[in-house]
Every structure is written in structure tokens, then in C-alpha cells.
Design a protein around this motif. Structure first.
Motif, mmCIF file in Angstrom:
data_model
loop_
_atom_site.group_PDB
_atom_site.id
_atom_site.type_symbol
_atom_site.label_atom_id
_atom_site.label_comp_id
_atom_site.label_asym_id
_atom_site.label_seq_id
_atom_site.Cartn_x
_atom_site.Cartn_y
_atom_site.Cartn_z
ATOM 1 N N HIS A 304 0.846 -1.197 0.000
ATOM 2 C CA HIS A 304 0.000 0.000 0.000
ATOM 3 C C HIS A 304 0.877 1.242 0.000
ATOM 4 N N GLN A 305 0.602 2.147 -0.930
ATOM 5 C CA GLN A 305 1.424 3.334 -1.108
ATOM 6 C C GLN A 305 0.597 4.607 -0.965
ATOM 7 N N LEU A 306 1.274 5.678 -0.546
ATOM 8 C CA LEU A 306 0.750 7.028 -0.640
ATOM 9 C C LEU A 306 1.726 7.795 -1.529
ATOM 10 N N VAL A 307 1.267 8.198 -2.710
ATOM 11 C CA VAL A 307 2.141 8.780 -3.727
ATOM 12 C C VAL A 307 1.807 10.252 -3.907
ATOM 13 N N ASN A 308 2.800 11.111 -3.765
ATOM 14 C CA ASN A 308 2.638 12.549 -4.001
ATOM 15 C C ASN A 308 3.221 12.893 -5.367
ATOM 16 N N VAL A 309 2.466 13.674 -6.135
ATOM 17 C CA VAL A 309 2.923 14.037 -7.476
ATOM 18 C C VAL A 309 2.688 15.519 -7.723
ATOM 19 N N ASP A 310 3.445 16.064 -8.658
ATOM 20 C CA ASP A 310 3.178 17.380 -9.233
ATOM 21 C C ASP A 310 2.716 17.160 -10.668
ATOM 22 N N ALA A 311 1.484 17.567 -10.960
ATOM 23 C CA ALA A 311 0.925 17.396 -12.302
ATOM 24 C C ALA A 311 0.861 18.747 -12.991
ATOM 25 N N THR A 312 1.355 18.804 -14.209
ATOM 26 C CA THR A 312 1.390 20.053 -14.975
ATOM 27 C C THR A 312 0.144 20.150 -15.847
ATOM 28 N N ASP A 313 -0.645 21.247 -15.672
ATOM 29 C CA ASP A 313 -1.873 21.380 -16.450
ATOM 30 C C ASP A 313 -1.587 21.967 -17.834
ATOM 31 N N GLN A 314 -2.667 22.261 -18.576
ATOM 32 C CA GLN A 314 -2.532 22.669 -19.970
ATOM 33 C C GLN A 314 -1.833 24.025 -20.152
ATOM 34 N N VAL A 315 -1.835 24.853 -19.111
ATOM 35 C CA VAL A 315 -1.198 26.173 -19.227
ATOM 36 C C VAL A 315 0.099 26.259 -18.444
ATOM 37 N N GLY A 316 0.586 25.115 -17.948
ATOM 38 C CA GLY A 316 1.877 25.097 -17.281
ATOM 39 C C GLY A 316 1.847 25.169 -15.778
ATOM 40 N N ASN A 317 0.672 25.237 -15.147
ATOM 41 C CA ASN A 317 0.606 25.269 -13.688
ATOM 42 C C ASN A 317 0.905 23.882 -13.116
ATOM 43 N N LYS A 318 1.674 23.864 -12.032
ATOM 44 C CA LYS A 318 1.968 22.606 -11.358
ATOM 45 C C LYS A 318 0.990 22.428 -10.198
ATOM 46 N N VAL A 319 0.226 21.334 -10.259
ATOM 47 C CA VAL A 319 -0.801 21.043 -9.256
ATOM 48 C C VAL A 319 -0.333 19.854 -8.424
ATOM 49 N N SER A 320 -0.296 20.036 -7.095
ATOM 50 C CA SER A 320 0.139 18.961 -6.197
ATOM 51 C C SER A 320 -1.045 18.054 -5.853
ATOM 52 N N LEU A 321 -0.853 16.739 -5.976
ATOM 53 C CA LEU A 321 -1.900 15.743 -5.730
ATOM 54 C C LEU A 321 -1.324 14.582 -4.940
ATOM 55 N N SER A 322 -2.180 13.840 -4.235
ATOM 56 C CA SER A 322 -1.777 12.640 -3.499
ATOM 57 C C SER A 322 -2.719 11.498 -3.849
ATOM 58 N N TYR A 323 -2.150 10.307 -4.042
ATOM 59 C CA TYR A 323 -2.937 9.138 -4.390
ATOM 60 C C TYR A 323 -2.574 7.971 -3.488
ATOM 61 N N ALA A 324 -3.601 7.307 -2.955
ATOM 62 C CA ALA A 324 -3.412 6.074 -2.192
ATOM 63 C C ALA A 324 -3.616 4.904 -3.147
ATOM 64 N N LEU A 325 -2.592 4.075 -3.299
ATOM 65 C CA LEU A 325 -2.625 2.968 -4.248
ATOM 66 C C LEU A 325 -2.380 1.649 -3.529
ATOM 67 N N THR A 326 -2.955 0.595 -4.068
ATOM 68 C CA THR A 326 -2.637 -0.772 -3.647
ATOM 69 C C THR A 326 -1.967 -1.481 -4.815
ATOM 70 N N LEU A 327 -0.724 -1.962 -4.601
ATOM 71 C CA LEU A 327 0.015 -2.691 -5.629
ATOM 72 C C LEU A 327 0.035 -4.178 -5.286
ATOM 73 N N ARG A 328 0.071 -5.006 -6.315
ATOM 74 C CA ARG A 328 0.118 -6.458 -6.124
ATOM 75 C C ARG A 328 1.194 -7.050 -7.032
ATOM 76 N N GLU A 335 2.089 -4.441 -9.992
ATOM 77 C CA GLU A 335 0.958 -3.935 -10.767
ATOM 78 C C GLU A 335 -0.005 -3.225 -9.837
ATOM 79 N N VAL A 336 -0.665 -2.181 -10.337
ATOM 80 C CA VAL A 336 -1.640 -1.434 -9.528
ATOM 81 C C VAL A 336 -2.946 -2.212 -9.501
ATOM 82 N N ALA A 337 -3.383 -2.590 -8.309
ATOM 83 C CA ALA A 337 -4.638 -3.329 -8.153
ATOM 84 C C ALA A 337 -5.824 -2.397 -7.944
ATOM 85 N N SER A 338 -5.586 -1.243 -7.294
ATOM 86 C CA SER A 338 -6.702 -0.322 -7.054
ATOM 87 C C SER A 338 -6.181 1.058 -6.680
ATOM 88 N N VAL A 339 -7.029 2.062 -6.978
ATOM 89 C CA VAL A 339 -6.848 3.402 -6.429
ATOM 90 C C VAL A 339 -7.759 3.466 -5.218
#
Length: 372
Positions: A304-328, A335-339
Motif C-alpha cells: 500500500h502506497q501514498l504517492v505525491n505528485v506534481d501534475a502540470t496542467d494545460q497552461v503550465g501550472n503545477k498542481v500537487s496531488l496525493s494518491y493512495a494505491l494498492t500494488l500487487r 501492478e496497480v490493483a486499485s486506487v
């Protein structure tokens, strides 16, 4: 005395005919009946027996008639147990209608001012005199954060509003989130917040006073998360690389998700339309207590992971997001089993109350910005 020899008549060729002895017929022979083609044997003795049985049966019925009548009488007079009908369960009152009405009321109240008090008439029928200039305050966003039925059909609703004020020169200043509580009476069915158990009654709402500004809810600190190990952001870790590839495909659509998901994860779909053009992993934590896993463990092992990312939108803004993932693990790779619906909380870790330091006064910088 001399007996004469019996003489048979020429016509006596069939079974059952009488034999003539000195001109007399042997009745014992004639009494035998010819077999019935159906297989039933009929004789006078047999018919006589049936007649006696029928006679006995009739007398039995006649004799039992009074007894059967008494039994029927007592059976009909016996008390029949009542069938229990479950009592109707009253429908639970729904806060949706009163909450929505209260949110609209607070927004109208913040916009109204001296000379525009009539704008509040659809919500509150009492006399209203306002001193603030119309439009001096507005709610850029609002939402209901609490709703409680004080008594049947009467609701206490708390609305959070992101308030902006405008001075005489037209300069706007954001005050931050403020909280307003209003009393709302409801009529109609319980599903509309009223007291009627009939769905056909029309719903109606009315505020009982002007809104009251109240303190913010008690702030709490969340419990500890289950992700005990920091794995950094290097793709040298196979689990980090799997999460990075999956989230890039999930948020940018630049590759197929099937490359990164387990066979039973058909419910996972990339976001459409694509919101971002690039994704960078900034940090990964997981629930494996040991050192980083450079090799993939046995098939079926979950991480089980908690992943922090910076995602760049269409105009160049960096948006910070966090995702909880289950890998198997499968076939030597992750492989990612679920978000997951939410980050995992450590077992036994409860939230704790912390002092609330926000002061919603006249200074704009006393309230941190809040996004709805």
C-alpha cells in the motif's frame, strides 16, 4: 328304481347351459353366469353382497351426521388467532431540503443591504432593516457543514461561506471562510424535512430569523497514517516505478493503463478529458516496514502506497496531488490493483483535537484561504 341315462340336447353346446336329467334342468349348472367380457364376474350372490354394503354405508352416514355437525359447530366457534401486521415505520426526516434552503438564504443575506431587504422575503418573512451597503459582502463559495433537527420539522443548519468584502472604491478583499447558523422550519413529507408521512404534500421552507455568525468547528489533527516507510521518488525502486507509470497514464493519457494494472483491475480508467500534460512523482511512502525492495516478492504480495505528485496542467501550472494505491506482485513485477478510496489509517490511531487559532476578524490575513 332304475335311473335313466342323462340325455344331452343337441343345442347344449355352450358353457353354462343346464343339463337335462330325466327332463329336468340341473339348476346348479344353470346358475353359473357367463363371464363378463370386461373381466368382472357377475352373479346374484355378488350383487346381493354389494347391496348389503351400500345399505350399511348409508346407515353409517345417517348415524354420523349429528356427530359431524357438532364437530363443525365447535370448530367454527374456536377463536381464530389474529394475524400480526407489522407496524409502519415512520420515514426518517431528510436534511437535504432545509440545508439547501439555508445555503441559498445565507448567500442572499450576504449580498443584501440597505434598500434591498426585500431580496430576503422569499426566505424570511419578518421585518428586516440592514445598514450595510448592498453588494458590500458576497459569498464566492458556500456549503452546508452541519444540519440538525432541533425538533420535528425544525432544523438548525450551519453554512460555511467564503466571504469577500468590497470597499467604497470597489477594491475587493477576501475575508476567508465564515460560518452562519440559521433556523429553518419545513413542511411536507419527511423526505423533504417535514413531518408528514404522506409523499403527496407539498414542501415549504421558512427561516425563523436572520443568520447568526458562529465560531468555526473544532479543528482536529488526523490520526497517523499506515505508511511507515519513506521510499523517495527514484524509479530504481520497482514499486515507485510502477506507481509513476500508472499515474502518468492515469492523468495524462499518454499510455495504456493495462501496462501497469493487474488483470482484475478493469474498473480503472484514465481521466477524460485529459487534465494534465506531465506528471512528476515527488515522494512515495508505503506500509512495508523493511528496507526498500529492489526485487519484487512472491506473486500475490500486496503493498500500500501514498504517492505525491506534481501534475502540470494545460497552461503550465503545477498542481500537487496525493494518491493512495494498492500494488500487487505478479510475474516478477508490481501492478496497480486499485486506487484506494482514502489513505489507510494506522490501526488504533484516532484523531485528536487541537486548539483552533483562526480569528475571523476584519483583517484579511487572519484566515487562511480555503478551497471548496
Amino acid at each position: 328304481m332304475t335311473w335313466a341315462r342323462p340325455q344331452r340336447r343337441a343345442g347344449n353346446k355352450q358353457r353354462g347351459e343346464g343339463v337335462l336329467w330325466d327332463g329336468k334342468i340341473d339348476e346348479s349348472q344353470g346358475a353359473a353366469a357367463e363371464p363378463d367380457p370386461s373381466g368382472w364376474k357377475t352373479s346374484s350372490a355378488h350383487l346381493s353382497g354389494i347391496t348389503r354394503l351400500v345399505r350399511v354405508g348409508v346407515w353409517v352416514l345417517v348415524a354420523s351426521g349429528p356427530v359431524l355437525g357438532l364437530l363443525a359447530f365447535f370448530a367454527s366457534s374456536r377463536t381464530v388467532p389474529a394475524v400480526s401486521v407489522p407496524a409502519a415505520v415512520p420515514a426518517a426526516s431528510s436534511p437535504v431540503g432545509p440545508a439547501g434552503f439555508a445555503e441559498l438564504y445565507v448567500s442572499a443575506y450576504l449580498r443584501a443591504g440597505q434598500g434591498t431587504e426585500r431580496d430576503l422575503a422569499p426566505f424570511f418573512s419578518g421585518p428586516v432593516v440592514l445598514s450595510v451597503a448592498p453588494g458590500a459582502r458576497t459569498a464566492t463559495h458556500s456549503t452546508v457543514i452541519a444540519s440538525r433537527e432541533a425538533e420535528p420539522g425544525y432544523w438548525s443548519v450551519t453554512v460555511a461561506a467564503d466571504v469577500t468584502v468590497q470597499d467604497e472604491e470597489g477594491e475587493a478583499t477576501r475575508l476567508g471562510v465564515q460560518y452562519f447558523r440559521v433556523g429553518i422550519q419545513a413542511t411536507g413529507s419527511a423526505g423533504a424535512g417535514g413531518t408528514s408521512q404522506s409523499d403527496g404534500e407539498l414542501a415549504g421552507y421558512a427561516a425563523t430569523s436572520l443568520p447568526a455568525q458562529v465560531a468555526a468547528p473544532t479543528a482536529i489533527e488526523s490520526g497517523a497514517l499506515a505508511y511507515v516507510s519513506d521510499r523517495g521518488s527514484s524509479n530504481e525502486d520497482p514499486a515507485v516505478a510502477a506507481a509513476s507509470g500508472f499515474l502518468t497514464a492515469f492523468l495524462t493519457g499518454t499510455s495504456e493503463l493495462d501496462r501497469y494494472t493487474s488483470p482484475d483491475s478493469h474498473h480503472l480508467q484514465a481521466i477524460s478529458p485529459v487534465p494534465y500534460t506531465a506528471v512528476t512523482v515527488t515522494g512515495v511512502r508505503d506500509d512495508f516496514a523493511g528496507a526498500g525492495q529492489q526485487t519484487v516478492p512472491a506473486d500475490g504480495t500486496e503493498l500500500h502506497q501514498l504517492v505525491n505528485v506534481d501534475a502540470t496542467d494545460q497552461v503550465g501550472n503545477k498542481v500537487s496531488l496525493s494518491y493512495a494505491l494498492t500494488l500487487r506482485a505478479r510475474d516478477g513485477r508490481w501492478e496497480v490493483a486499485s486506487v484506494d478510496d482514502a489513505p489507510a489509517i494506522r490501526v488504533g490511531s484516532a484523531p485528536s483535537a487541537v486548539p483552533h487559532t483562526e480569528d475571523f476578524g476584519s483583517e484579511a490575513d487572519t484566515a487562511p484561504p480555503t478551497d471548496f
